[in-house]
Design an enzyme around this catalytic site. Structure first.
Site, PDB file in Angstrom:
ATOM      1  N   ASP A  77       0.886  -1.296  -0.119  1.00 20.87           N
ATOM      2  CA  ASP A  77      -0.052  -0.257  -0.114  1.00 20.87           C
ATOM      3  C   ASP A  77       0.969   1.502   0.064  1.00 20.87           C
ATOM      4  O   ASP A  77       1.856   1.616   1.006  1.00 20.87           O
ATOM      5  CB  ASP A  77      -0.920   0.047   1.206  1.00 20.87           C
ATOM      6  CG  ASP A  77      -1.675   1.330   1.327  1.00 20.87           C
ATOM      7  OD1 ASP A  77      -2.988   1.106   0.934  1.00 20.87           O
ATOM      8  OD2 ASP A  77      -1.315   2.260   1.885  1.00 20.87           O
TER       9      ASP A  77
ATOM     10  N   TYR B 126       2.985   9.934  -0.609  1.00 19.22           N
ATOM     11  CA  TYR B 126       4.224   9.498   0.093  1.00 19.22           C
ATOM     12  C   TYR B 126       5.332   9.540  -0.394  1.00 19.22           C
ATOM     13  O   TYR B 126       6.364   9.375   0.155  1.00 19.22           O
ATOM     14  CB  TYR B 126       4.045   8.134   0.172  1.00 19.22           C
ATOM     15  CG  TYR B 126       2.698   7.586   1.065  1.00 19.22           C
ATOM     16  CD1 TYR B 126       1.753   8.334   1.790  1.00 19.22           C
ATOM     17  CD2 TYR B 126       2.313   6.121   1.180  1.00 19.22           C
ATOM     18  CE1 TYR B 126       0.717   8.025   2.607  1.00 19.22           C
ATOM     19  CE2 TYR B 126       1.259   5.526   1.820  1.00 19.22           C
ATOM     20  CZ  TYR B 126       0.589   6.527   2.553  1.00 19.22           C
ATOM     21  OH  TYR B 126      -0.609   6.240   3.288  1.00 19.22           O
TER      22      TYR B 126
ATOM     23  N   LYS C 208      -3.073   5.586  -3.919  1.00 20.20           N
ATOM     24  CA  LYS C 208      -4.044   6.679  -3.638  1.00 20.20           C
ATOM     25  C   LYS C 208      -3.799   8.149  -4.330  1.00 20.20           C
ATOM     26  O   LYS C 208      -2.711   8.556  -4.522  1.00 20.20           O
ATOM     27  CB  LYS C 208      -4.126   7.019  -2.209  1.00 20.20           C
ATOM     28  CG  LYS C 208      -4.047   5.637  -1.211  1.00 20.20           C
ATOM     29  CD  LYS C 208      -4.197   5.792   0.311  1.00 20.20           C
ATOM     30  CE  LYS C 208      -3.879   4.896   1.066  1.00 20.20           C
ATOM     31  NZ  LYS C 208      -2.256   4.389   0.855  1.00 20.20           N
TER      32      LYS C 208
ATOM     33  N   HIS D 199      -7.878   9.758  -1.581  1.00 21.84           N
ATOM     34  CA  HIS D 199      -7.210   9.718  -0.190  1.00 21.84           C
ATOM     35  C   HIS D 199      -7.896  10.324   0.654  1.00 21.84           C
ATOM     36  O   HIS D 199      -7.960   9.687   1.937  1.00 21.84           O
ATOM     37  CB  HIS D 199      -5.766  10.322  -0.408  1.00 21.84           C
ATOM     38  CG  HIS D 199      -4.715   9.757   0.694  1.00 21.84           C
ATOM     39  ND1 HIS D 199      -3.278   9.764   0.218  1.00 21.84           N
ATOM     40  CD2 HIS D 199      -4.887   9.299   1.861  1.00 21.84           C
ATOM     41  CE1 HIS D 199      -2.595   9.313   1.256  1.00 21.84           C
ATOM     42  NE2 HIS D 199      -3.481   9.234   2.320  1.00 21.84           N
TER      43      HIS D 199
ATOM     44  N   LEU E 253      -1.981   0.062  14.737  1.00 23.35           N
ATOM     45  CA  LEU E 253      -1.258   0.166  16.106  1.00 23.35           C
ATOM     46  C   LEU E 253      -1.410   1.437  16.668  1.00 23.35           C
ATOM     47  O   LEU E 253      -0.530   1.539  17.541  1.00 23.35           O
ATOM     48  CB  LEU E 253       0.091  -0.671  16.009  1.00 23.35           C
ATOM     49  CG  LEU E 253       0.193  -1.801  15.414  1.00 23.35           C
ATOM     50  CD1 LEU E 253       1.746  -2.166  15.250  1.00 23.35           C
ATOM     51  CD2 LEU E 253      -0.516  -2.876  15.727  1.00 23.35           C
TER      52      LEU E 253
ATOM     53  N   LYS F 171       3.137  -1.079   9.212  1.00 24.25           N
ATOM     54  CA  LYS F 171       4.267  -0.424   8.228  1.00 24.25           C
ATOM     55  C   LYS F 171       5.577  -0.709   9.237  1.00 24.25           C
ATOM     56  O   LYS F 171       5.528  -0.281  10.531  1.00 24.25           O
ATOM     57  CB  LYS F 171       4.110   1.021   7.902  1.00 24.25           C
ATOM     58  CG  LYS F 171       5.290   1.669   7.382  1.00 24.25           C
ATOM     59  CD  LYS F 171       5.580   3.036   7.905  1.00 24.25           C
ATOM     60  CE  LYS F 171       6.179   3.343   9.383  1.00 24.25           C
ATOM     61  NZ  LYS F 171       6.383   4.566   9.374  1.00 24.25           N
TER      62      LYS F 171
END
Length: 274
Positions: free
Chosen positions: A46, A51, A76, A109, A191, A231
């Site tokens: 992803d 990014y 995205k 996005h 997380l 990630k």
């Protein structure tokens, strides 16, 4: 061979339930990180235009030697590129950076409600889908009212809504909306950037199973039915995040984690980010 289970999207395309995210990974580090992920067994990657690492992802995919049909690649559209023609152009740029002829999932996005361009942007995604250049299309960070407006003006239901979700922000109302309309919930920041890993309920369950707190939280997502994209750039952590299929949380443990919801956002509010 990857042992990750798949979910079936509302157009019949299957997607690995656990993938690898590259948010905040510099382009020059992305190739190594994605290479480690692919070698560890991940098949879903992803990324996003904003990014700045689509090229790094593309280099790792090209060097992997894996058949394209074995990979699931998501990217995205960034906010400033929303609009019909600008979306089509931005998508071409993303494909070129990735070095691919198609992506498996293309997402808007953010809704950026003040711009109010996501309906015309969605029409462009529908064209990309119809042309076979994306196997599925969806959105990211959409709230129920954004989704409802999209459904009211479109014949294509988003396959996925990728949103912040973790034990501290469980998105129950949104997940229930998704279930009613056949939209898969995909969790970014699964997380909470580590914020939920010290919760007593999480650490107690981890100790009971001989797993790490991160593994417990990822397992919780999977048992809820969420798609999840942790990630890391650390090879050991990349492997650890994939090693969540050898244990199961029981009903009491799922209930203990369900009690942790406290509206904890680590990222922006979709109603105000523009």
């Amino acid at each position: 061979m990857s042992t990750v289970p798949h979910v079936t999207l509302n157009n019949g395309v299957t997607m690995p339930q656990l993938g690898f995210g590259v948010f905040q990974v510099p382009d020059e580090e992305t190739t190594a990180a994605v290479t480690h992920a692919l070698e560890s067994g991940y098949r879903s990657i992803d990324t996003a235009a904003i990014y700045g690492n689509e090229s790094g992802v593309g280099r790792a995919l090209a060097a992997s030697g894996l058949p394209r049909q074995d990979l699931f690649v998501t990217t995205k559209l960034w906010n400033e590129d929303q609009g019909y023609d600008t979306t089509l152009s931005a998508f071409d740029t993303s494909l070129a950076r990735l070095g691919l002829e198609y992506v498996d999932l293309y997402l808007i996005h953010w809704p950026t409600p003040a711009r109010d361009r996501y309906l015309e942007t969605w029409r462009a995604l529908e064209r990309i889908l119809a042309d076979g250049r994306a196997r599925a299309i969806g959105v990211s960070n959409f709230q129920p009212h954004h989704l409802q407006r999209l459904l009211d003006h479109s014949g294509v239901v988003p396959a996925v809504n990728q949103v912040e979700a973790h034990p501290g922000l469980q998105q129950r109302e949104l997940r229930e909306f998704h279930t009613r309309h056949g939209v898969v919930t995909e969790a970014w920041s699964p997380l909470a950037q580590g914020a939920v890993l010290s919760y007593e309920a999480v650490t107690d369950i981890a100790a009971r199973h001989g797993q790490t707190p991160a593994q417990v939280v990822l397992r919780w997502h999977l048992q809820l039915g969420n798609v999840v994209i942790p990630k890391s750039v650390t090879p050991a952590r990349i492997r650890e995040n994939l090693d969540v299929f050898g244990f199961t949380l029981d009903e009491s443990e799922m209930a203990a984690l369900a009690a942790l919801d406290r509206g904890l956002r680590t990222g922006p509010d979709p109603d105000t980010l523009n």
